[in-house]
Motif scaffolding. Sequence first.
Motif, mmCIF file in Angstrom:
data_model
loop_
_atom_site.group_PDB
_atom_site.id
_atom_site.type_symbol
_atom_site.label_atom_id
_atom_site.label_comp_id
_atom_site.label_asym_id
_atom_site.label_seq_id
_atom_site.Cartn_x
_atom_site.Cartn_y
_atom_site.Cartn_z
ATOM 1 N N PRO A 1 0.623 -1.484 0.203
ATOM 2 C CA PRO A 1 -0.155 0.099 -0.313
ATOM 3 C C PRO A 1 0.969 1.188 0.349
ATOM 4 O O PRO A 1 0.888 1.931 1.195
ATOM 5 C CB PRO A 1 -0.976 -0.651 1.288
ATOM 6 C CG PRO A 1 0.212 -0.734 2.545
ATOM 7 C CD PRO A 1 0.962 -1.915 1.672
ATOM 8 N N GLU A 2 1.728 2.059 -1.378
ATOM 9 C CA GLU A 2 2.346 2.863 -1.098
ATOM 10 C C GLU A 2 1.789 3.576 -2.048
ATOM 11 O O GLU A 2 0.863 4.047 -2.998
ATOM 12 C CB GLU A 2 3.788 2.375 -1.748
ATOM 13 C CG GLU A 2 4.143 1.559 -0.963
ATOM 14 C CD GLU A 2 5.250 -0.191 -1.652
ATOM 15 O OE1 GLU A 2 6.045 -0.585 -1.053
ATOM 16 O OE2 GLU A 2 5.060 -0.223 -2.614
ATOM 17 N N SER A 3 2.563 4.824 -2.469
ATOM 18 C CA SER A 3 2.591 5.921 -3.312
ATOM 19 C C SER A 3 3.838 6.187 -4.283
ATOM 20 O O SER A 3 4.952 5.570 -3.609
ATOM 21 C CB SER A 3 2.087 6.738 -2.569
ATOM 22 O OG SER A 3 2.714 7.947 -1.832
ATOM 23 N N TRP A 4 4.143 7.227 -5.237
ATOM 24 C CA TRP A 4 5.510 7.638 -5.551
ATOM 25 C C TRP A 4 6.580 7.753 -4.545
ATOM 26 O O TRP A 4 8.215 7.850 -4.539
ATOM 27 C CB TRP A 4 5.477 9.028 -6.593
ATOM 28 C CG TRP A 4 4.992 9.892 -5.510
ATOM 29 C CD1 TRP A 4 3.527 10.869 -5.487
ATOM 30 C CD2 TRP A 4 6.101 10.921 -5.544
ATOM 31 N NE1 TRP A 4 4.453 12.136 -5.086
ATOM 32 C CE2 TRP A 4 5.291 11.901 -4.640
ATOM 33 C CE3 TRP A 4 7.702 10.832 -5.026
ATOM 34 C CZ2 TRP A 4 5.937 13.401 -4.210
ATOM 35 C CZ3 TRP A 4 8.252 11.775 -4.878
ATOM 36 C CH2 TRP A 4 7.471 13.347 -3.939
ATOM 37 N N GLU B 1 6.973 8.079 10.349
ATOM 38 C CA GLU B 1 5.512 8.161 10.024
ATOM 39 C C GLU B 1 5.299 9.155 8.992
ATOM 40 O O GLU B 1 3.798 9.694 8.574
ATOM 41 C CB GLU B 1 5.049 8.773 11.481
ATOM 42 C CG GLU B 1 5.510 8.237 12.920
ATOM 43 C CD GLU B 1 5.271 6.888 12.523
ATOM 44 O OE1 GLU B 1 3.547 6.990 12.339
ATOM 45 O OE2 GLU B 1 4.865 6.387 13.210
ATOM 46 N N GLU B 2 5.387 10.323 8.266
ATOM 47 C CA GLU B 2 6.035 10.741 7.064
ATOM 48 C C GLU B 2 5.087 9.880 5.900
ATOM 49 O O GLU B 2 4.051 10.224 5.481
ATOM 50 C CB GLU B 2 6.411 12.194 7.089
ATOM 51 C CG GLU B 2 6.922 12.922 8.529
ATOM 52 C CD GLU B 2 8.247 12.543 9.269
ATOM 53 O OE1 GLU B 2 8.179 13.233 10.097
ATOM 54 O OE2 GLU B 2 7.936 11.248 9.324
ATOM 55 N N SER B 3 5.800 8.707 5.806
ATOM 56 C CA SER B 3 5.813 8.105 4.670
ATOM 57 C C SER B 3 4.533 7.126 5.010
ATOM 58 O O SER B 3 3.871 7.415 3.923
ATOM 59 C CB SER B 3 7.477 6.399 4.818
ATOM 60 O OG SER B 3 6.902 6.726 3.404
ATOM 61 N N ARG B 4 4.362 6.842 6.283
ATOM 62 C CA ARG B 4 2.911 5.587 6.502
ATOM 63 C C ARG B 4 1.924 7.112 6.095
ATOM 64 O O ARG B 4 0.513 7.075 5.634
ATOM 65 C CB ARG B 4 2.810 5.188 7.881
ATOM 66 C CG ARG B 4 4.058 4.162 7.801
ATOM 67 C CD ARG B 4 4.154 4.025 9.110
ATOM 68 N NE ARG B 4 5.491 2.755 9.518
ATOM 69 C CZ ARG B 4 5.207 1.686 10.053
ATOM 70 N NH1 ARG B 4 3.605 1.662 10.901
ATOM 71 N NH2 ARG B 4 6.200 1.290 10.791
ATOM 72 N N ALA C 1 -3.071 8.791 2.918
ATOM 73 C CA ALA C 1 -3.494 10.006 1.761
ATOM 74 C C ALA C 1 -3.867 9.813 0.846
ATOM 75 O O ALA C 1 -5.070 9.919 -0.203
ATOM 76 C CB ALA C 1 -2.443 11.337 2.330
ATOM 77 N N ALA C 2 -2.823 8.412 0.219
ATOM 78 C CA ALA C 2 -2.547 8.512 -1.646
ATOM 79 C C ALA C 2 -3.975 7.265 -1.681
ATOM 80 O O ALA C 2 -3.868 7.706 -3.028
ATOM 81 C CB ALA C 2 -1.391 7.761 -1.676
ATOM 82 N N GLY D 1 -0.277 0.084 8.259
ATOM 83 C CA GLY D 1 0.212 0.086 8.983
ATOM 84 C C GLY D 1 0.621 -1.277 9.309
ATOM 85 O O GLY D 1 1.948 -1.788 9.024
ATOM 86 N N TYR D 2 -0.179 -2.402 9.284
ATOM 87 C CA TYR D 2 0.045 -3.486 9.881
ATOM 88 C C TYR D 2 1.450 -4.495 9.071
ATOM 89 O O TYR D 2 1.979 -5.081 9.596
ATOM 90 C CB TYR D 2 -1.457 -4.297 9.877
ATOM 91 C CG TYR D 2 -1.121 -5.495 9.951
ATOM 92 C CD1 TYR D 2 -1.001 -6.287 10.935
ATOM 93 C CD2 TYR D 2 -1.102 -6.307 8.822
ATOM 94 C CE1 TYR D 2 -0.640 -7.866 11.562
ATOM 95 C CE2 TYR D 2 -0.589 -7.955 8.563
ATOM 96 C CZ TYR D 2 -1.007 -9.194 9.802
ATOM 97 O OH TYR D 2 -0.949 -10.117 9.753
ATOM 98 N N PHE D 3 1.110 -3.537 7.677
ATOM 99 C CA PHE D 3 1.857 -4.796 6.230
ATOM 100 C C PHE D 3 3.411 -4.143 6.433
ATOM 101 O O PHE D 3 4.231 -4.538 6.968
ATOM 102 C CB PHE D 3 1.716 -4.682 5.284
ATOM 103 C CG PHE D 3 0.068 -5.266 5.075
ATOM 104 C CD1 PHE D 3 0.052 -6.655 4.486
ATOM 105 C CD2 PHE D 3 -1.122 -4.083 5.228
ATOM 106 C CE1 PHE D 3 -1.207 -7.376 4.585
ATOM 107 C CE2 PHE D 3 -2.294 -5.404 4.840
ATOM 108 C CZ PHE D 3 -2.165 -6.672 4.493
#
Length: 273
Positions: free
Chosen positions: A21-24, A166-169, A174-175, A151-153
């Motif tokens: 569950p990521e973004s750029w 925390e900033e990346s999470r 938000a994405a 966050g679980y993953f």
Amino acid sequence: MHVAEAGDPHGPPYLLLHGWPESWRTWEGVMERAAGTARVIAVDLPGIGGSTGAVPGGSKRLIAAAVHDLVGALGLTGLTLVGHDAGGMVAYSYLRQYADADRVVVMNTVIPGVEPWSEVLSNPYIWHFGFHAVPALPETLVRDRQAEYFGYFYDVLSPAPEKITEESRAAHAAAYGTDAALTAGFDLYRAFPQDARDNAELAAAGPVDTPLLYVRGDGEGGDITAYAEGLREAGVRNLTTALIPGAGHFAQEEAPGDVWDLIHSFAATTTRS
């Protein structure tokens, strides 16, 4: 498609595709290290983050076609295409469909239909593949709980989860903040049966000689030789593998310097035949 760039606009291009569950923003650490020597371009996959126009059903073959359109629009030549997790599945589909990437890097993923795919599907620890494929239910349960669920993953798939900041999470949550973005993310899983059929069809069309680097974190689990054997059996004839020391599933955030050094070295020492 939302695009973020860093580095020399005339340098050799590296196009970076995130997973779930990521973004750029998962690539920011890599981009910081690469900016002095290359043109690095990270995108949000269709329908996620700043990118609109989700691919209905999440087909990696169709997402690869959208990435191919972007490569043409940006005029990228001498391209190194890098994909992590679901983005790695897209990068693999790109490798099999198109000849305009000089080399491809696939990170921290299994390819649908390519062994050890069947072993991964039968692993009870990969329970989320089935859950995410259920129509509508994951959206209902995860809505407004993206940060906790994602966050679980991060916590269970990384040997050092504090490296996923925390900033990346927060940026990744938000994405996927809208229902449409959540669906675009879960559709990446819902497409797996079609992806496996597509990959079998692409493999049947013949082998591929574009250099491929397959990467895993050494703390991620799974025997990298099994992944290499599966890729070779699928017709990938120019294959290199590597492990990232001390990293788990999210290697680009856990060890961005090591990831960039590995990708850059691979690009410097391989050319298309």
